[in-house]
Design an enzyme around this catalytic site. Structure first.
Site, PDB file in Angstrom:
ATOM      1  CB  CYS A  56      -0.902  -0.018   1.239  1.00 30.57           C
ATOM      2  SG  CYS A  56      -2.009   1.396   1.298  1.00 30.57           S
ATOM      3  CB  CYS A  60      -1.397   3.746   8.166  1.00 32.25           C
ATOM      4  SG  CYS A  60      -2.455   4.449   6.872  1.00 32.25           S
ATOM      5  CB  CYS A  63      -0.816  -0.314   8.268  1.00 30.15           C
ATOM      6  SG  CYS A  63      -1.669  -1.488   7.200  1.00 30.15           S
ATOM      7  CB  CYS A 100     -15.878  -6.812   6.748  1.00 26.91           C
ATOM      8  SG  CYS A 100     -15.049  -5.231   6.668  1.00 26.91           S
ATOM      9  CB  CYS A 131     -18.649  -4.323   5.646  1.00 26.48           C
ATOM     10  SG  CYS A 131     -17.554  -3.007   6.218  1.00 26.48           S
ATOM     11  CB  CYS A 191     -18.152   0.728   9.452  1.00 23.13           C
ATOM     12  SG  CYS A 191     -17.081  -0.142  10.626  1.00 23.13           S
ATOM     13  NE  ARG A 263     -17.802  -4.017  13.535  1.00 27.38           N
ATOM     14  CZ  ARG A 263     -18.627  -5.033  13.285  1.00 27.38           C
ATOM     15  NH1 ARG A 263     -18.240  -6.265  13.521  1.00 27.38           N
ATOM     16  NH2 ARG A 263     -19.823  -4.816  12.781  1.00 27.38           N
TER      17      ARG A 263
HETATM   18  N1  SAM Z   1      -6.605   0.556   3.224  1.00 25.48           N
HETATM   19  C1  SAM Z   1      -7.876   0.885   3.731  1.00 25.48           C
HETATM   20  C2  SAM Z   1      -7.855   2.053   4.673  1.00 25.48           C
HETATM   21  O1  SAM Z   1      -6.881   2.256   5.379  1.00 25.48           O
HETATM   22  O2  SAM Z   1      -8.846   2.761   4.714  1.00 25.48           O
HETATM   23  C3  SAM Z   1      -8.606  -0.249   4.372  1.00 25.48           C
HETATM   24  C4  SAM Z   1      -7.925  -1.247   5.268  1.00 25.48           C
HETATM   25  S1  SAM Z   1      -7.244  -0.648   6.783  1.00 25.48           S
HETATM   26  C5  SAM Z   1      -6.279  -2.017   7.229  1.00 25.48           C
HETATM   27  C6  SAM Z   1      -8.606  -0.548   7.909  1.00 25.48           C
HETATM   28  C7  SAM Z   1      -8.353  -0.096   9.323  1.00 25.48           C
HETATM   29  O3  SAM Z   1      -7.790  -1.157  10.076  1.00 25.48           O
HETATM   30  C8  SAM Z   1      -7.404   1.056   9.559  1.00 25.48           C
HETATM   31  O4  SAM Z   1      -7.986   2.296   9.337  1.00 25.48           O
HETATM   32  C9  SAM Z   1      -7.045   0.880  11.028  1.00 25.48           C
HETATM   33  O5  SAM Z   1      -7.922   1.612  11.853  1.00 25.48           O
HETATM   34  C10 SAM Z   1      -7.205  -0.622  11.254  1.00 25.48           C
HETATM   35  N2  SAM Z   1      -5.897  -1.254  11.468  1.00 25.48           N
HETATM   36  C11 SAM Z   1      -4.967  -1.518  10.524  1.00 25.48           C
HETATM   37  N3  SAM Z   1      -3.864  -2.067  11.056  1.00 25.48           N
HETATM   38  C12 SAM Z   1      -4.089  -2.147  12.399  1.00 25.48           C
HETATM   39  C13 SAM Z   1      -3.308  -2.606  13.498  1.00 25.48           C
HETATM   40  N4  SAM Z   1      -2.077  -3.067  13.347  1.00 25.48           N
HETATM   41  N5  SAM Z   1      -3.866  -2.568  14.726  1.00 25.48           N
HETATM   42  C14 SAM Z   1      -5.121  -2.086  14.886  1.00 25.48           C
HETATM   43  N6  SAM Z   1      -5.893  -1.631  13.890  1.00 25.48           N
HETATM   44  C15 SAM Z   1      -5.381  -1.644  12.657  1.00 25.48           C
HETATM   45  C1  DTB Z   2     -11.354  -1.986  11.629  1.00 26.62           C
HETATM   46  O1  DTB Z   2     -11.559  -0.949  12.274  1.00 26.62           O
HETATM   47  N1  DTB Z   2     -10.567  -2.967  12.025  1.00 26.62           N
HETATM   48  C2  DTB Z   2     -10.494  -4.008  11.009  1.00 26.62           C
HETATM   49  C3  DTB Z   2     -11.506  -3.519   9.951  1.00 26.62           C
HETATM   50  N2  DTB Z   2     -11.884  -2.231  10.447  1.00 26.62           N
HETATM   51  C4  DTB Z   2     -11.143  -3.492   8.541  1.00 26.62           C
HETATM   52  C5  DTB Z   2      -9.116  -4.258  10.534  1.00 26.62           C
HETATM   53  C6  DTB Z   2      -8.155  -4.581  11.649  1.00 26.62           C
HETATM   54  C7  DTB Z   2      -6.830  -4.880  11.046  1.00 26.62           C
HETATM   55  C8  DTB Z   2      -5.850  -5.345  12.067  1.00 26.62           C
HETATM   56  C9  DTB Z   2      -4.496  -5.575  11.492  1.00 26.62           C
HETATM   57  C10 DTB Z   2      -4.434  -6.600  10.408  1.00 26.62           C
HETATM   58  O2  DTB Z   2      -4.971  -7.721  10.564  1.00 26.62           O
HETATM   59  O3  DTB Z   2      -3.800  -6.325   9.392  1.00 26.62           O
HETATM   60 FE1  SF4 Z   3      -2.743   1.195   3.420  1.00 21.99          FE
HETATM   61 FE2  SF4 Z   3      -2.703   0.003   5.779  1.00 21.99          FE
HETATM   62 FE3  SF4 Z   3      -3.016   2.630   5.651  1.00 21.99          FE
HETATM   63 FE4  SF4 Z   3      -5.016   1.022   4.817  1.00 21.99          FE
HETATM   64  S1  SF4 Z   3      -4.241   1.208   6.903  1.00 21.99           S
HETATM   65  S2  SF4 Z   3      -4.227   2.846   3.781  1.00 21.99           S
HETATM   66  S3  SF4 Z   3      -3.817  -0.685   3.998  1.00 21.99           S
HETATM   67  S4  SF4 Z   3      -1.205   1.490   4.998  1.00 21.99           S
END
Ligand code: SAM
Ligand code: DTB
Ligand code: SF4
Length: 330
Positions: A56, A60, A63, A100, A131, A191, A263
């Site tokens: 990506c 973030c 992530c 989702c 979702c 959401c 949630r």
């Molecule tokens: N790429 C898209 C975005 O960021 O909008 C969708 C997927 S992203 C993984 C969805 C959400 O998962 C993020 O906004 C974040 O709040 C949560 N998330 C991602 N990695 C995480 C982590 N390591 N621990 C907790 N929440 C996480």
């Molecule tokens: C949200 O708030 N948490 C979910 C869902 N929306 C998409 C994702 C959590 C991701 C946790 C880290 C991972 O598994 O990569």
């Molecule tokens: Fe990309 Fe992860 Fe950020 Fe979603 S949360 S925009 S997958 S870096």
């Protein structure tokens, strides 16, 4: 008894006063409000699938999927439709009412969106709610997803506007609010929530909830994630959050957004059963179910089942089509 007023004018002082309440009083207040709007023994469960993993362009700090961080994750192409249908069918057979699908995109291209729309159509065809979380959207893209029958779009604020720059630099807090507006205006259920335990202050947590609750409509679903610390990400090793403070945050979210599903999201593998039970008591009434979140682990479905039995809780079944659209949110 008249129902609690749905408010969009919360001041920071009021929210901080909620956080400062004696724990027992806070939980009691949250549970009373919860019971005005929900069956206290029901929980809505969704299963996640990463339909496009890794590489990506966003940065973030939490992530595993950012190309900017050196994590062990293998990048994958967009999954074929048959694999998505197979995963959704399995989730349905295990009792999930919503599926989702998440993609590691900054935003979907229109061509990508065609493929995701095929997935939405197929998953709806199985009788599940849908979702997706695909990053930023344009207004016409949100309308296309609405026309495809999408039930929920997940797009998190992640944290307070003030702490945001410590976590993400490649898109702004305002970008997120814009996408949420397009989704809301299209009539798709929103959401949106955030992550706790990224080194933010108690004030940041209050500010994040203030931003969520003071939107023109409360998000119908509010995911509260506890940071899953992934090696190689900038937030690996961040100061976590105290369990009681996490439960308090759930209770404050419940009080501020009485009609929303709150949630209990990422981070449950690090939570005891007792901590999760406190979260339910504080008003959490939905969670992710199944062994995998997007790229990290979630508790075993069997373990969650046993927890529900121990607590006398039931999984909510998928509502009838006619009940699905924007049921609540003030
Ligand atoms: N790429 C898209 C975005 O960021 O909008 C969708 C997927 S992203 C993984 C969805 C959400 O998962 C993020 O906004 C974040 O709040 C949560 N998330 C991602 N990695 C995480 C982590 N390591 N621990 C907790 N929440 C996480
Ligand atoms: C949200 O708030 N948490 C979910 C869902 N929306 C998409 C994702 C959590 C991701 C946790 C880290 C991972 O598994 O990569
Ligand atoms: Fe990309 Fe992860 Fe950020 Fe979603 S949360 S925009 S997958 S870096």
């Amino acid at each position: 008894m008249s129902k609690t007023e749905i408010r969009h004018d919360w001041s920071l002082d009021e929210i901080q006063a909620l956080f400062a309440m004696p724990f027992n009083d806070l939980i009691y207040t949250a549970q009373q409000i919860h019971r005005e709007h929900f069956d206290p023994n029901e929980i809505q469960v969704s299963t996640l699938l990463s339909i496009k993993t890794g590489a990506c362009p966003e940065d973030c700090g939490y992530c595993s999927q950012s190309a900017k961080h050196d994590t062990e994750l293998e990048r994958e192409k967009l999954l074929p439709l048959d694999e998505v249908i197979a995963a959704a069918s399995e989730a349905k057979s295990k009792g999930a009412s919503r599926f989702c699908m998440g993609a590691a995109w900054r935003n979907p291209t229109d061509k990508n969106l065609d493929k995701v729309i095929d997935m939405i159509t197929a998953v709806r065809g199985l009788g599940m709610q849908t979702c997706v979380t695909l990053g930023m959207l344009t207004e016409p893209q949100a309308e296309r997803l609405r026309d495809a029958g999408l039930d929920y779009y997940n797009h998190n604020l992640d944290t307070s506007p003030e702490f945001y720059g410590n976590v993400i630099t490649t898109r702004t807090f305002q970008d997120r609010l814009d996408t949420l507006k397009y989704v809301r205006d299209a009539g798709i259920n929103v959401c949106s929530g955030g992550i706790l335990g990224m080194g933010e202050t108690p004030k940041d947590r209050a500010r994040m909830l203030q931003e969520l609750a003071n939107m023109p409509m409360h998000p119908q679903s509010v995911p509260i994630n506890m940071l899953v610390q992934v090696e190689g990400t900038p937030l690996y090793g961040a100061d976590g959050i105290d369990a009681i403070e996490f439960v308090r945050s759930i209770a404050v979210a419940r009080i501020m957004m009485p009609q929303s599903y709150v949630r209990l999201s990422a981070g449950r593998t690090e939570m005891s059963d007792e901590m999760q039970a406190l979260c339910f008591l504080a008003g959490a009434n939905s969670m992710f179910y199944g062994e995998r979140l997007l790229t990290t682990d979630n508790p075993e479905a069997d373990h969650d089942h046993k927890l529900f039995v121990r607590l006398g809780m039931q999984m909510e079944s998928a509502p009838l089509e006619s009940d699905q659209k924007a049921c609540c949110g003030g």
